[in-house]
Design a protein around this motif. Sequence first.
Motif, PDB file in Angstrom:
ATOM      1  N   ALA A   1       0.814  -1.211   0.000  1.00 39.97           N
ATOM      2  CA  ALA A   1       0.000   0.000   0.000  1.00 39.97           C
ATOM      3  C   ALA A   1       0.845   1.258   0.000  1.00 39.97           C
ATOM      4  N   ALA A   2       1.776   1.385   0.962  1.00 41.98           N
ATOM      5  CA  ALA A   2       2.477   2.658   1.117  1.00 41.98           C
ATOM      6  C   ALA A   2       3.941   2.475   1.509  1.00 41.98           C
ATOM      7  N   VAL A   3       4.580   1.397   1.043  1.00 45.98           N
ATOM      8  CA  VAL A   3       6.013   1.136   1.201  1.00 45.98           C
ATOM      9  C   VAL A   3       6.371   0.758   2.638  1.00 45.98           C
ATOM     10  N   LEU A   4       5.963   1.566   3.630  1.00 45.05           N
ATOM     11  CA  LEU A   4       6.307   1.352   5.033  1.00 45.05           C
ATOM     12  C   LEU A   4       5.158   0.707   5.795  1.00 45.05           C
ATOM     13  N   GLY A   5       5.497   0.154   6.965  1.00 45.59           N
ATOM     14  CA  GLY A   5       4.473  -0.349   7.866  1.00 45.59           C
ATOM     15  C   GLY A   5       3.746   0.798   8.540  1.00 45.59           C
ATOM     16  N   GLU A   6       2.655   0.463   9.247  1.00 49.17           N
ATOM     17  CA  GLU A   6       1.802   1.495   9.854  1.00 49.17           C
ATOM     18  C   GLU A   6       2.580   2.381  10.823  1.00 49.17           C
ATOM     19  N   GLY A   7       3.393   1.735  11.690  1.00 47.62           N
ATOM     20  CA  GLY A   7       4.133   2.515  12.680  1.00 47.62           C
ATOM     21  C   GLY A   7       5.111   3.481  12.048  1.00 47.62           C
TER      22      GLY A   7
ATOM     23  N   GLY B   1       3.950  16.572   8.656  1.00 44.77           N
ATOM     24  CA  GLY B   1       2.685  17.203   9.029  1.00 44.77           C
ATOM     25  C   GLY B   1       1.470  16.490   8.500  1.00 44.77           C
ATOM     26  N   GLY B   2       1.633  15.236   8.068  1.00 45.07           N
ATOM     27  CA  GLY B   2       0.500  14.481   7.548  1.00 45.07           C
ATOM     28  C   GLY B   2      -0.210  13.701   8.641  1.00 45.07           C
ATOM     29  N   SER B   3      -1.213  12.966   8.232  1.00 47.47           N
ATOM     30  CA  SER B   3      -2.021  12.198   9.185  1.00 47.47           C
ATOM     31  C   SER B   3      -1.395  10.860   9.524  1.00 47.47           C
ATOM     32  N   GLY B   4      -0.555  10.351   8.644  1.00 47.58           N
ATOM     33  CA  GLY B   4       0.047   9.041   8.861  1.00 47.58           C
ATOM     34  C   GLY B   4      -0.879   7.897   8.525  1.00 47.58           C
ATOM     35  N   VAL B   5      -2.029   8.197   7.963  1.00 48.77           N
ATOM     36  CA  VAL B   5      -3.014   7.174   7.614  1.00 48.77           C
ATOM     37  C   VAL B   5      -3.399   7.325   6.147  1.00 48.77           C
TER      38      VAL B   5
ATOM     39  N   ILE C   1       8.897   2.754  -6.949  1.00 46.23           N
ATOM     40  CA  ILE C   1       7.581   2.448  -6.389  1.00 46.23           C
ATOM     41  C   ILE C   1       6.508   2.679  -7.441  1.00 46.23           C
ATOM     42  N   SER C   2       5.372   2.034  -7.245  1.00 43.78           N
ATOM     43  CA  SER C   2       4.279   2.157  -8.204  1.00 43.78           C
ATOM     44  C   SER C   2       3.548   3.483  -8.016  1.00 43.78           C
ATOM     45  N   PRO C   3       2.816   3.922  -9.037  1.00 40.98           N
ATOM     46  CA  PRO C   3       2.020   5.155  -8.879  1.00 40.98           C
ATOM     47  C   PRO C   3       1.058   5.096  -7.708  1.00 40.98           C
ATOM     48  N   SER C   4       0.464   3.921  -7.456  1.00 43.56           N
ATOM     49  CA  SER C   4      -0.481   3.823  -6.337  1.00 43.56           C
ATOM     50  C   SER C   4       0.230   3.953  -5.000  1.00 43.56           C
ATOM     51  N   GLN C   5       1.431   3.382  -4.879  1.00 46.47           N
ATOM     52  CA  GLN C   5       2.193   3.523  -3.642  1.00 46.47           C
ATOM     53  C   GLN C   5       2.571   4.985  -3.412  1.00 46.47           C
ATOM     54  N   ALA C   6       2.968   5.663  -4.466  1.00 42.83           N
ATOM     55  CA  ALA C   6       3.315   7.085  -4.342  1.00 42.83           C
ATOM     56  C   ALA C   6       2.092   7.897  -3.929  1.00 42.83           C
ATOM     57  N   ARG C   7       0.950   7.585  -4.535  1.00 49.61           N
ATOM     58  CA  ARG C   7      -0.272   8.326  -4.217  1.00 49.61           C
ATOM     59  C   ARG C   7      -0.684   8.109  -2.758  1.00 49.61           C
ATOM     60  N   ASN C   8      -0.553   6.874  -2.284  1.00 46.90           N
ATOM     61  CA  ASN C   8      -0.901   6.591  -0.895  1.00 46.90           C
ATOM     62  C   ASN C   8       0.049   7.281   0.079  1.00 46.90           C
ATOM     63  N   LEU C   9       1.329   7.299  -0.255  1.00 46.43           N
ATOM     64  CA  LEU C   9       2.291   8.002   0.595  1.00 46.43           C
ATOM     65  C   LEU C   9       1.977   9.492   0.647  1.00 46.43           C
ATOM     66  N   GLU C  10       1.593  10.063  -0.478  1.00 44.38           N
ATOM     67  CA  GLU C  10       1.246  11.483  -0.498  1.00 44.38           C
ATOM     68  C   GLU C  10       0.023  11.762   0.366  1.00 44.38           C
ATOM     69  N   ARG C  11      -0.960  10.863   0.321  1.00 43.26           N
ATOM     70  CA  ARG C  11      -2.154  11.048   1.151  1.00 43.26           C
ATOM     71  C   ARG C  11      -1.813  10.973   2.642  1.00 43.26           C
TER      72      ARG C  11
ATOM     73  N   ILE D   1       9.089  17.222   0.768  1.00 46.91           N
ATOM     74  CA  ILE D   1       9.412  16.153  -0.179  1.00 46.91           C
ATOM     75  C   ILE D   1       9.731  14.885   0.594  1.00 46.91           C
ATOM     76  N   VAL D   2       9.201  13.771   0.136  1.00 46.76           N
ATOM     77  CA  VAL D   2       9.577  12.447   0.647  1.00 46.76           C
ATOM     78  C   VAL D   2      10.261  11.716  -0.502  1.00 46.76           C
ATOM     79  N   ALA D   3      11.542  11.386  -0.318  1.00 49.21           N
ATOM     80  CA  ALA D   3      12.308  10.690  -1.357  1.00 49.21           C
ATOM     81  C   ALA D   3      12.479   9.233  -0.954  1.00 49.21           C
ATOM     82  N   VAL D   4      12.007   8.325  -1.781  1.00 45.86           N
ATOM     83  CA  VAL D   4      12.027   6.888  -1.485  1.00 45.86           C
ATOM     84  C   VAL D   4      13.142   6.224  -2.292  1.00 45.86           C
ATOM     85  N   ASP D   5      13.991   5.460  -1.612  1.00 45.82           N
ATOM     86  CA  ASP D   5      15.148   4.847  -2.267  1.00 45.82           C
ATOM     87  C   ASP D   5      14.783   3.547  -2.978  1.00 45.82           C
ATOM     88  N   HIS D   6      13.661   3.538  -3.645  1.00 45.60           N
ATOM     89  CA  HIS D   6      13.212   2.359  -4.393  1.00 45.60           C
ATOM     90  C   HIS D   6      12.354   2.839  -5.555  1.00 45.60           C
TER      91      HIS D   6
END
Length: 477
Positions: A58-64, A74-78, A146-156, A139-144
């Motif tokens: 879903a978003a590269v990282l685990g919930e925690g 400054g995001g919601s983390g969800v 990632i798919s468009p959906s993963q990027a979109r979820n991370l942005e949310r 900016i969040v820079a991911v060292d992998h």
Amino acid sequence: MTTTNQERPLAVLVGVQLPGVDDVEHAADLAELGRLVHTLGFDVIATVSQRRSALAAAAVLGEGKLKELAELTGGSGVVPSGAPERKNKARARRAAESGEDEGDGELGGDDADAADDDDGDAAPGAGGAEQAAARRATIVAVDHDISPSQARNLERATGAQVLDRAGVIIEIFHRHARSREAKLEVEIARLNYVAPRLRETGGGGDRQRGGIGGKGAGESALELDRRKIRDRIAELKHELASVQREQSTRRALRQGQRRVALVGYTNAGKSSLMRALTGSEVLVADKLFATLDTTVRALHPEVRPRILVSDTVGFIKKLPHDLVASFRSTLDEALEASLLLYVADASDPTFRDQLGVTRGVLSEIGASEVPSRLLLNKVDRLSEEERDALRLEFPEATLLSAKIPADVAALRESIIAFFEESMVEAELLLPYAKQSLIGEIYENARVVSEEYGDEGGRLSVRVHPAALDRLRSLLAR
């Protein structure tokens, strides 16, 4: 107010340590990503790292870790459970109950692994996360990749713009390209990267009128944008083909000349060596991808025949596939060179891996057959003990610094000596009717002596065998 007083925007690095990647390699990858982000114009304030068996779907990282990242932005983390413009009410209700984001995988399923969530860290950069409380990372820079959906979820979840490693590199190339060829190649790669990441705007389903007389459903705004991108890519490729034909013509004119190509990892010091060897004013900067265009200059002071030196764009790990086209000129120069000089930054602890990346890419195109020399650059940053260790490990290498004139002079002499070994002695008869070729002879051979008789001039020369064949064919016409 001067630009030096302006605060640079902030960024956070994200990395997942996958199985088979040790701590040293993982740290080196994140450090390199940090330099890429800095080259792009951002200051890194923290690094969020996690050990996982795979990237969370879903978003590269685990919930925690996702919530930890969101505290820095400054995001919601969800990840919001719904995407209203893409779902009907029933599907939205089912997604809300299961915590699923349509097409993005289950957040709960992938991120429920407590062991994964506990591993890793959030390492603050200069000043730490506390100092960044007033200024959030944008900016969040991911060292992998990632798919468009993963990027979109991370942005949310973070409220920040998300770029994966490929996106960061493409943006750097886009900003640094100077020649027409480089600009075209990078723009094609950029459009190929952007196209699958386009999304519907809030308006959602509006469609353009389609068909003859306006019949048919027509195209949605998203479909129209993607078609425009495809048309633009086709136009750019056509223009690029024309530019590359001109480049091929220029290279053909250099056939038979003695050519050296500097190849190596980005920021290894190739441009500094180029400037020192040729006296040219090529760009030298301590940043990644300072050079994106192949530059060809003559060795200075000049020798006869001339030796041409090429400064090429640097290689890097995990290079986006679409950007390989941007290495076209570099790869052509390497294939057609008489001598390859592999330049490595000996002061970088990871230079062995970097050297492996360079050799791997050149081997794939057949350039491994070209004679080569290894140059361990920037040894002025090393202690004498470290230099001795390198001499034992790489007995065939030349240790030098582009900043030390004596080292550059020795390298110049070794380049000349390499070409001298392959030169042969010959005699050319230059008829008076073909005196116009005298310049061609001096350009491609060293004239040892000249004697003129009734038939013309007899020139004793030292010349490379390929150039000798070419000169004899010109004289025989």
